[in-house]
Design an enzyme around this catalytic site. Sequence first.
Site, short mmCIF file in Angstrom:
data_model
loop_
_atom_site.label_atom_id
_atom_site.label_comp_id
_atom_site.label_asym_id
_atom_site.label_seq_id
_atom_site.Cartn_x
_atom_site.Cartn_y
_atom_site.Cartn_z
N GLU A 1 29.38 -42.43 13.22
CA GLU A 1 29.07 -43.77 12.73
C GLU A 1 30.22 -44.74 12.96
O GLU A 1 30.11 -45.93 12.72
CB GLU A 1 28.73 -43.68 11.25
CG GLU A 1 27.45 -42.89 11.04
CD GLU A 1 26.90 -43.13 9.66
OE1 GLU A 1 27.58 -43.74 8.85
OE2 GLU A 1 25.77 -42.69 9.39
N CYS B 1 24.95 -39.21 1.64
CA CYS B 1 26.07 -38.75 0.82
C CYS B 1 27.29 -38.47 1.70
O CYS B 1 28.39 -38.32 1.21
CB CYS B 1 25.68 -37.51 0.04
SG CYS B 1 24.50 -36.47 0.89
N HIS B 2 27.10 -38.41 3.01
CA HIS B 2 28.25 -38.14 3.88
C HIS B 2 29.14 -39.38 3.99
O HIS B 2 30.22 -39.32 4.55
CB HIS B 2 27.74 -37.70 5.24
CG HIS B 2 26.94 -38.72 5.95
ND1 HIS B 2 25.57 -38.76 5.87
CD2 HIS B 2 27.32 -39.76 6.72
CE1 HIS B 2 25.15 -39.80 6.59
NE2 HIS B 2 26.19 -40.42 7.12
N TYR C 1 34.89 -41.58 -4.03
CA TYR C 1 34.18 -41.12 -5.24
C TYR C 1 34.52 -42.02 -6.42
O TYR C 1 33.66 -42.37 -7.22
CB TYR C 1 34.56 -39.68 -5.55
CG TYR C 1 34.01 -38.71 -4.53
CD1 TYR C 1 32.70 -38.28 -4.62
CD2 TYR C 1 34.78 -38.26 -3.48
CE1 TYR C 1 32.17 -37.41 -3.68
CE2 TYR C 1 34.27 -37.39 -2.54
CZ TYR C 1 32.97 -36.97 -2.65
OH TYR C 1 32.46 -36.12 -1.71
N ASN D 1 22.34 -33.43 -5.33
CA ASN D 1 21.54 -34.33 -4.52
C ASN D 1 20.22 -33.69 -4.09
O ASN D 1 20.22 -32.76 -3.30
CB ASN D 1 22.37 -34.71 -3.28
CG ASN D 1 21.70 -35.82 -2.51
OD1 ASN D 1 20.60 -36.23 -2.85
ND2 ASN D 1 22.36 -36.29 -1.50
#
Length: 110
Positions: free
Chosen positions: A102, A74-75, A43, A66
Amino acid sequence: MKSKERFSKKEILRLLENKNLTEFQIKVLKAVAEIPKGETISYKGLARKIGNPNAYRAVGHALSKNPFPIIIPCHRVIKSSGEIGNYSFGGKVKKQKLLTKEGYKSKNKK
DNA sequence: ACCGTATCAACTA
DNA sequence: TAGTTGATACGGT
């Protein structure tokens, strides 16, 4: 195979402006939308990227509001401590799952 | 490890 | 306009 609908940055900006968001929100969302797959950012790092390194709180607010959690990855935004933090789209569990999928190893231990 | 403080933006009364 | 909250960060104890 299901093709992922990739929204262009231009489209994202268009949607953001259409949502009547503030400049700050647009900046944050745009920065997050540009995060490559498998890459994560804290952040604070994101706040620094937009020009307000101390606005980590505001960044969180921007993501919390969002409007397009689907278009905005956003993850990929995590805490500087390496933890997951929170997620307005399914909960942190989903967030951790996405990150792990990912290729990112989250430290969020239950 | 835990608690308090710092800092920014948005929301509500 | 002022007060509170919120997807955090950092330092002190």
